[in-house]
Design an enzyme around this catalytic site. Structure first.
Site, PDB file in Angstrom:
ATOM      1  N   ARG A 108     -17.548 -13.951   8.034  1.00 53.82           N
ATOM      2  CA  ARG A 108     -16.789 -12.686   8.175  1.00 53.82           C
ATOM      3  C   ARG A 108     -15.400 -13.274   8.749  1.00 53.82           C
ATOM      4  NH1 ARG A 108     -20.925 -10.626  11.543  1.00 53.82           N
ATOM      5  NH2 ARG A 108     -19.803  -8.900  11.907  1.00 53.82           N
ATOM      6  N   ARG A 126     -22.987 -10.465  21.358  1.00 55.19           N
ATOM      7  CA  ARG A 126     -23.259  -9.091  20.548  1.00 55.19           C
ATOM      8  C   ARG A 126     -24.853  -9.371  19.757  1.00 55.19           C
ATOM      9  NH1 ARG A 126     -19.436  -6.201  16.521  1.00 55.19           N
ATOM     10  NH2 ARG A 126     -20.325  -7.385  15.204  1.00 55.19           N
ATOM     11  N   ARG A 175     -27.973  -7.196  15.535  1.00 53.76           N
ATOM     12  CA  ARG A 175     -27.364  -6.834  14.236  1.00 53.76           C
ATOM     13  C   ARG A 175     -27.549  -7.935  12.949  1.00 53.76           C
ATOM     14  NH1 ARG A 175     -21.171  -4.396  13.982  1.00 53.76           N
ATOM     15  NH2 ARG A 175     -21.194  -5.457  11.849  1.00 53.76           N
ATOM     16  N   LYS A 188     -12.722  -3.842  18.575  1.00 51.38           N
ATOM     17  CA  LYS A 188     -11.904  -3.042  17.925  1.00 51.38           C
ATOM     18  C   LYS A 188     -12.832  -1.692  17.870  1.00 51.38           C
ATOM     19  CE  LYS A 188     -12.632  -4.542  13.224  1.00 51.38           C
ATOM     20  NZ  LYS A 188     -13.648  -3.725  12.654  1.00 51.38           N
ATOM     21  N   ARG A 202      -9.137  -3.718   4.210  1.00 49.86           N
ATOM     22  CA  ARG A 202      -9.647  -4.949   4.675  1.00 49.86           C
ATOM     23  C   ARG A 202      -8.979  -5.957   3.769  1.00 49.86           C
ATOM     24  NH1 ARG A 202     -14.284  -4.201   7.702  1.00 49.86           N
ATOM     25  NH2 ARG A 202     -15.316  -6.256   8.462  1.00 49.86           N
TER      26      ARG A 202
END
Ligand code: AMP
Length: 198
Positions: free
Chosen positions: A148, A131, A137, A17, A92
């Protein structure tokens, strides 16, 4: 005709996204407002906000609604968002939806479309692990990723019922090449009469 598009992009972590949001916002000439990016920038700069939220992000928990909503209000009040914006990562949960809806209503505005990027959990998980290796990250640890995704399924997915009832959700198949997916989104938005910037 001036282009105005008030958009929200929703999808599980790893759905792409962020990438698609940037592409769509560019084609409409509107800013991306990503709460995750705002938090990460503050953490990097060591601001008081950054210090307040760093442990929360590392665990994959949600930053308190009031604080997040205040940040979004401020950002959407800047002149570049007057002609439209693309929200990524906010709202969210349903409390944030209520907050956003009342803020927009005060301005006589509403979202034009909610883009839902549909990606199976296994696909999200494998993209996120990739990723983690590529970008490093700090919230892409296996525990935080699983957490998450659980929060997404429990708290974020229900916001689609609220927007679905308003008839503004476009469900987009998020599996395919970057260009294919951008094209699918652009088509869905065009079908709503949302025009590209001249
Ligand atoms: P994202 O880049 O959208 O995956 O967001 C990264 C992290 O920032 C999330 O795991 C949360 O800790 C925090 N965050 C981003 N957006 C929100 C939001 N709307 N409400 C609460 N926390 C958020």
């Amino acid at each position: 005709m001036t282009a105005t598009a008030r958009l929200l992009i929703v999808g599980p972590q790893g759905s792409g996204k962020g990438t698609q949001g940037v592409r769509i916002a560019e084609s409409y000439g509107i800013p991306v407002v990503s709460t995750g990016d705002i938090f990460r920038a503050n953490i990097k700069e060591g601001t008081p906000l950054g210090q307040q939220v760093t442990a929360i992000l590392d665990k994959g928990d949600l930053v308190p609604d009031e604080l997040t909503s205040e940040i979004v209000r401020d950002r959407l009040s800047q002149p570049d968002a007057a002609q439209g914006f693309l929200l990524d990562g906010y709202p969210r949960n349903t409390a944030q939806v209520e907050h956003l809806e009342s803020f927009l209503a005060e301005r006589g505005e509403a979202l034009d479309a909610v883009i839902l990027l549909d990606v199976p959990r296994e696909e999200s998980l494998s993209r996120l692990s990739l990723r983690a290796t590529e970008q490093g990250r700090s919230d892409d640890t296996p525990e935080a990723i699983g957490h998450r995704l659980d929060i997404y399924e429990r708290e974020t997915a229900p916001i689609l019922e609220v927007y679905g009832a308003k008839g503004i959700v476009d469900r987009i198949d998020g599996v395919g090449s970057l260009d294919e997916i951008t094209e699918r989104i652009a088509k869905a938005l065009a079908a709503r009469g949302l025009r590209l910037a001249a």
